[in-house]
Design a protein around this motif. Structure first.
Motif, PDB file in Angstrom:
ATOM      1  N   ASN A 270       0.871  -1.229  -0.080  1.00  0.00           N
ATOM      2  CA  ASN A 270      -0.102  -0.173   0.010  1.00  0.00           C
ATOM      3  C   ASN A 270       0.933   1.299  -0.013  1.00  0.00           C
ATOM      4  OD1 ASN A 270      -2.914  -0.866  -0.147  1.00  0.00           O
ATOM      5  ND2 ASN A 270      -2.328  -1.867   1.725  1.00  0.00           N
TER       6      ASN A 270
ATOM      7  N   TYR B 185       2.169   2.061  -3.550  1.00  0.00           N
ATOM      8  CA  TYR B 185       1.282   2.302  -4.637  1.00  0.00           C
ATOM      9  C   TYR B 185       0.097   3.348  -4.498  1.00  0.00           C
ATOM     10  CZ  TYR B 185       2.119  -1.747  -7.348  1.00  0.00           C
ATOM     11  OH  TYR B 185       2.753  -2.814  -8.011  1.00  0.00           O
ATOM     12  N   ARG B 186      -0.126   3.633  -3.242  1.00  0.00           N
ATOM     13  CA  ARG B 186      -1.412   4.570  -2.627  1.00  0.00           C
ATOM     14  C   ARG B 186      -1.212   5.217  -1.626  1.00  0.00           C
ATOM     15  NH1 ARG B 186      -5.747   1.397  -4.960  1.00  0.00           N
ATOM     16  NH2 ARG B 186      -4.892   0.704  -6.719  1.00  0.00           N
TER      17      ARG B 186
ATOM     18  N   GLU C  75       0.270   5.312  -7.548  1.00  0.00           N
ATOM     19  CA  GLU C  75      -0.836   5.322  -8.497  1.00  0.00           C
ATOM     20  C   GLU C  75      -2.013   6.055  -7.675  1.00  0.00           C
ATOM     21  OE1 GLU C  75      -0.922   0.827 -10.013  1.00  0.00           O
ATOM     22  OE2 GLU C  75      -2.147   1.198  -8.536  1.00  0.00           O
TER      23      GLU C  75
ATOM     24  N   ARG D   5      -4.280  -0.657  -2.216  1.00  0.00           N
ATOM     25  CA  ARG D   5      -3.930  -1.386  -3.235  1.00  0.00           C
ATOM     26  C   ARG D   5      -4.434  -2.886  -2.939  1.00  0.00           C
ATOM     27  NH1 ARG D   5      -3.344  -4.873  -6.362  1.00  0.00           N
ATOM     28  NH2 ARG D   5      -1.652  -5.165  -7.948  1.00  0.00           N
TER      29      ARG D   5
ATOM     30  N   MET E 144       1.806  -6.834  -8.636  1.00  0.00           N
ATOM     31  CA  MET E 144       1.787  -6.374  -7.137  1.00  0.00           C
ATOM     32  C   MET E 144       3.384  -6.117  -6.888  1.00  0.00           C
ATOM     33  SD  MET E 144      -0.817  -7.333  -4.033  1.00  0.00           S
ATOM     34  CE  MET E 144      -0.119  -8.842  -4.063  1.00  0.00           C
TER      35      MET E 144
ATOM     36  N   SER F 132       6.384  -4.423  -5.587  1.00  0.00           N
ATOM     37  CA  SER F 132       6.374  -3.295  -4.703  1.00  0.00           C
ATOM     38  C   SER F 132       7.771  -3.206  -4.095  1.00  0.00           C
ATOM     39  CB  SER F 132       5.604  -3.444  -3.441  1.00  0.00           C
ATOM     40  OG  SER F 132       4.305  -3.971  -4.271  1.00  0.00           O
TER      41      SER F 132
END
Length: 169
Positions: A19, A22-23, A34, A42, A86, A88
């Motif tokens: 998370n 991504y967010r 993102e 995410r 995914m 990361s």
């Protein structure tokens, strides 16, 4: 540091890492965010826990010298191909080669399974991310897929489409 298979005990830490990459605000410290495209999470721990019950799925993790997970990648056997998702890396560690190491580990794992192709989907307007993958040998297949957002993982801020990238191993 070592790249190894994650276990179900890693789920809380994996969830935080994914998370953060991504967010949300923390993701904006890296270049893979993102947050400008999607609200919400995410991934959640329930979904991650389910992945460990599927024999076709493995999550690889990188840990630092303190044992903290600093990178991870979701891998799923899909016939003769290994799906990479995914992907990361901690936003504070991006650009230091960890992503390349995780991709190399995914390719090694694919060979061990007899898979000859790595495949992935990337948001079509993420040109900088697509370019990064292309520099690592991935090529667009010409195939596109719709982006499905589940309510618990937020809403898209604009129409989103995925492109399929592949690389032989």
């Amino acid at each position: 540091m070592p790249i190894t298979k994650a276990t179900q005990t890693d789920v809380p830490e994996l969830s935080r890492l994914i998370n953060s990459a991504y967010r949300g605000e923390s993701s904006k410290k890296g270049w893979t965010t993102e947050a400008h495209l999607l609200d919400g999470l995410r991934i959640d721990e329930s979904t991650l826990n389910g992945y460990f019950e599927d024999p076709n799925i493995i999550i690889l993790k990188n840990t630092d010298e303190t044992g903290q997970i600093t990178g991870s990648v979701y891998l799923e056997v899909r016939g003769p191909k290994l799906y990479v998702g995914m992907f990361s890396v901690s936003p504070l560690l991006q650009g230091k080669g960890l992503g390349r190491e995780l991709l190399a580990a995914a390719a090694t794992y694919a060979k061990q399974l007899g898979c000859h192709t790595l495949t992935m989907t990337v948001i079509s307007i993420r040109h900088e991310l697509i370019s990064w993958y292309e520099r690592r040998g991935f090529k667009a297949t010409g195939e596109t897929q719709p982006f499905h957002v589940h309510e618990k993982f937020g809403a898209a801020k604009q129409p989103i489409q995925l492109i399929v990238l592949e690389k032989g191993v």
